[in-house]
Scaffold this motif. Structure first.
Motif, PDB file in Angstrom:
ATOM      1  N   GLY A 254     -23.467  53.997  11.931  1.00 33.21           N
ATOM      2  CA  GLY A 254     -23.273  53.353  10.573  1.00 33.21           C
ATOM      3  C   GLY A 254     -22.364  54.012   9.489  1.00 33.21           C
TER       4      GLY A 254
ATOM      5  N   THR B 162     -18.306  50.250  18.966  1.00 34.29           N
ATOM      6  CA  THR B 162     -19.368  50.440  19.856  1.00 34.29           C
ATOM      7  C   THR B 162     -19.142  50.951  20.818  1.00 34.29           C
TER       8      THR B 162
ATOM      9  N   VAL C   9     -22.902  50.332   8.342  1.00 33.67           N
ATOM     10  CA  VAL C   9     -21.301  50.336   8.208  1.00 33.67           C
ATOM     11  C   VAL C   9     -21.213  49.644   6.094  1.00 33.67           C
TER      12      VAL C   9
ATOM     13  N   LEU D 265     -27.377  48.861  12.954  1.00 35.27           N
ATOM     14  CA  LEU D 265     -25.827  49.983  12.380  1.00 35.27           C
ATOM     15  C   LEU D 265     -25.054  49.517  11.550  1.00 35.27           C
ATOM     16  N   LEU D 266     -24.450  48.242  11.746  1.00 32.72           N
ATOM     17  CA  LEU D 266     -23.833  47.398  10.734  1.00 32.72           C
ATOM     18  C   LEU D 266     -24.595  47.095   9.404  1.00 32.72           C
TER      19      LEU D 266
ATOM     20  N   VAL E 214     -15.305  45.922  12.244  1.00 31.95           N
ATOM     21  CA  VAL E 214     -17.138  46.815  13.483  1.00 31.95           C
ATOM     22  C   VAL E 214     -16.922  45.723  14.505  1.00 31.95           C
TER      23      VAL E 214
END
Lengths: 346, 346
Positions: free
Chosen positions: A314, A139, A98, A94-95, A81
């Motif tokens: 994510g 990103t 994920v 966002l992470l 990522v």
DNA sequence: ATGAAAGCGCTAACAA
DNA sequence: TTGTTAGCGCTTTCAT
């Protein structure tokens, strides 16, 4: 004991501290393959041997070596990522999406932070690819040419996240930032605002913010309004940026009716400045923004903003990659959408 | 082209898309070992062959396979980082310190998020160890017994970060949270406050916050003050938490003079509530906190708080591990300290 | 300065 | 259901 540890942790060995498959095999009196099968949950092993193997694993405290596993099977359980920053809460969010999606599937995220630097991003992507990740989430949609070649050549699925592109390297999950800016402008025009200003970070660096700005400006012009002031600062968007520079922006013109900012952090800072100075919002000056952070909605006046689905993007990105790895068909482009949030600052 | 990609990205191979050492060797007409030496920057290679190898690498677009490298050398370039959450900006800030320190040394961070769940943390640590990381950074000092055994057994250096312990598993970098709470109480007592309240997250979950609370309460008692109200909410600390629950806390007693919160996010929310309701801070009620977030210092009234050196602790943790890997002597315990910040809310 | 042989710890593919 | 063989792509060690 502490001494033994200190000696062992010289970094000279990382053998495991946990033994190997073959040791487990010996202990359980079976072949390595059988142990391997049990550990990977294959079904073609008798219940009896399975138990025996699991016992051996437990008594030895064995933890499989995934480096070896990934090398042998050419299947990694790591997902790369790449994000521009950890300081802006939207990227950790966002992470989080994920990692949540990966977690249940047994994958790990390996992260790289580019600090909005394309050269650095290029180095990072090379480094990540050298770990042969099962997939890559990166990103934004504009990259160093080397990154484009690397990502085009890699057999791993790639998701570009945050921005929407019609031509992703492989897949993309994002939202239309230009449209987000345009929608905001429309709402402000509808409310009667005509004289606008912009406050935010450097637009060369934050391309998504730049797209929103363009969409905003276009729509303002078309709607008979005008941009009469603009202040961009060459630093990352932050509450402090808005707090410190709102005064300078307002000083550019006494006729500013509404301020559009690069994101909620900046808007929150701008609003705090107004609160501290007793400037009436939205009567004296309105504020509108983008992100939909919890922070903005917790302000004494909740921000008028556009909520971007960071967490969902994510999750979706990870899901697209997992789907692809499972042989499912996946869309090249996923519009994650956005939502206008009518606050009290306009 | 797009079709070729789609076919290649089935996840069935992650061979590389970049060839192997042996292909480079053939192209450059040297042995694999020579290529390996060049790529790892060994000096005992003639300038001539070095150039030839580098050319071959470039034309083939070769990216080394670190899985194979790590397996063969028993030396990984990955560092495992376990944090409780990505939603609280302090952990991304910690992570930023770690990645910055790793970056220059060519290491990558592999992250795991425990969501404040010890069971989940245990699974995570097992998963991380299975990648045989060069080192492990784990937040906080209280862990599942399995985690303790795993981390004790692993030959990789381990840093427990954030809290200070006299008995770390291997090393620890942190600050004394009890003392931070105590210092805050002392300052409030000095200013004449006597009737205190606490607002924050569940103290069973956030052990560091709990230590600060204890230090605060002890000192208040010793100083002749009293805790006359307390509200803890079973959710993660956030601006929203403070914003929503400050009213309930104040309703518990009309005599509250000062509110201590679990951290700056909660305090900021509490302050916003007061601003929105026209409650005079600090005249009607004072607010003190812990973290030292940029947010808190950007409020119309900057928060009185204690700044924790998140970024520095992250850097230091990574540095300790890199030092150990380089055979340097490293202290078991590193007190990263903290700094009292006199704001306008007390 | 360069190369050959052996093996890191595991899994795919095939055999029994 | 279980085992055997042959690598995965690299680095170590030992030659030359």
């Amino acid at each position: 004991m502490a001494r033994r540890q200190a000696e062992a942790r010289t970094g000279k060995r990382l053998s495991s501290g946990t033994g190997t498959l073959s040791e487990v095999a010996k202990t359980a009196s079976v072949s390595e393959m059988t142990v391997s099968r049990v550990l990977r949950g294959k079904t073609n092993v008798s219940q009896k041997t399975r138990t025996r193997v699991l016992d051996a694993v437990k008594t030895l405290g064995y933890v499989p070596n995934r480096l070896a596993g990934a090398l042998a099977s050419a299947k990694s359980m790591q997902l790369a990522v790449v994000i521009p920053s950890l300081r802006n809460i939207v990227f950790p969010e966002l992470l989080a999406g994920v990692t949540d999606a990966l977690d249940s599937a047994g994958y790990q995220a390996v992260i790289g932070v580019s600090e909005y630097d394309l050269e650095r991003e290029a180095k990072l992507v090379t480094a990540m690819i050298s770990w042969r990740p099962a997939g890559i989430v990166i990103t934004n949609a504009y990259h160093h040419p080397d990154v484009v070649s690397l990502l085009t050549a890699t057999p791993a699925p790639v998701v570009e996240v945050m921005e929407l592109t019609r031509n992703p390297i492989d897949m993309c999950v994002g939202l239309n930032h230009r449209k987000a800016g345009a929608v905001t402008a429309t709402r402000l025009l509808d409310k009667g605002y005509r004289r606008f200003a912009y406050l935010g970070c450097d637009l060369e660096t934050d391309l998504a913010a730049s797209k929103r700005f363009k969409g905003f400006v276009e729509t303002v012009r078309q709607g008979g309004g005008a941009m009469i002031a603009k202040l961009t600062v060459d630093e990352a968007s932050s509450v402090g940026l808005g707090r410190k520079h709102m005064a300078d922006l307002l000083a550019q013109s006494s006729q500013i009716e509404a301020v559009y900012t690069s994101n909620d952090a900046v808007a929150s800072g701008a609003l705090m400045y107004c609160l501290a100075k007793g400037i009436a919002v939205p009567q004296s000056v309105a504020i509108a923004s983008f992100s939909g952070l919890e922070l903005g909605q917790s302000m004494p006046l909740p921000l008028t903003t556009v909520r971007s689905p960071r967490y969902r993007m994510g999750r979706l990105s990870a899901k697209r990659i997992l789907d692809r790895l499972n042989g499912k068909k996946t869309p090249r482009v996923t519009d994650a959408g956005f939502e206008f949030v009518e606050g009290a600052t306009t």
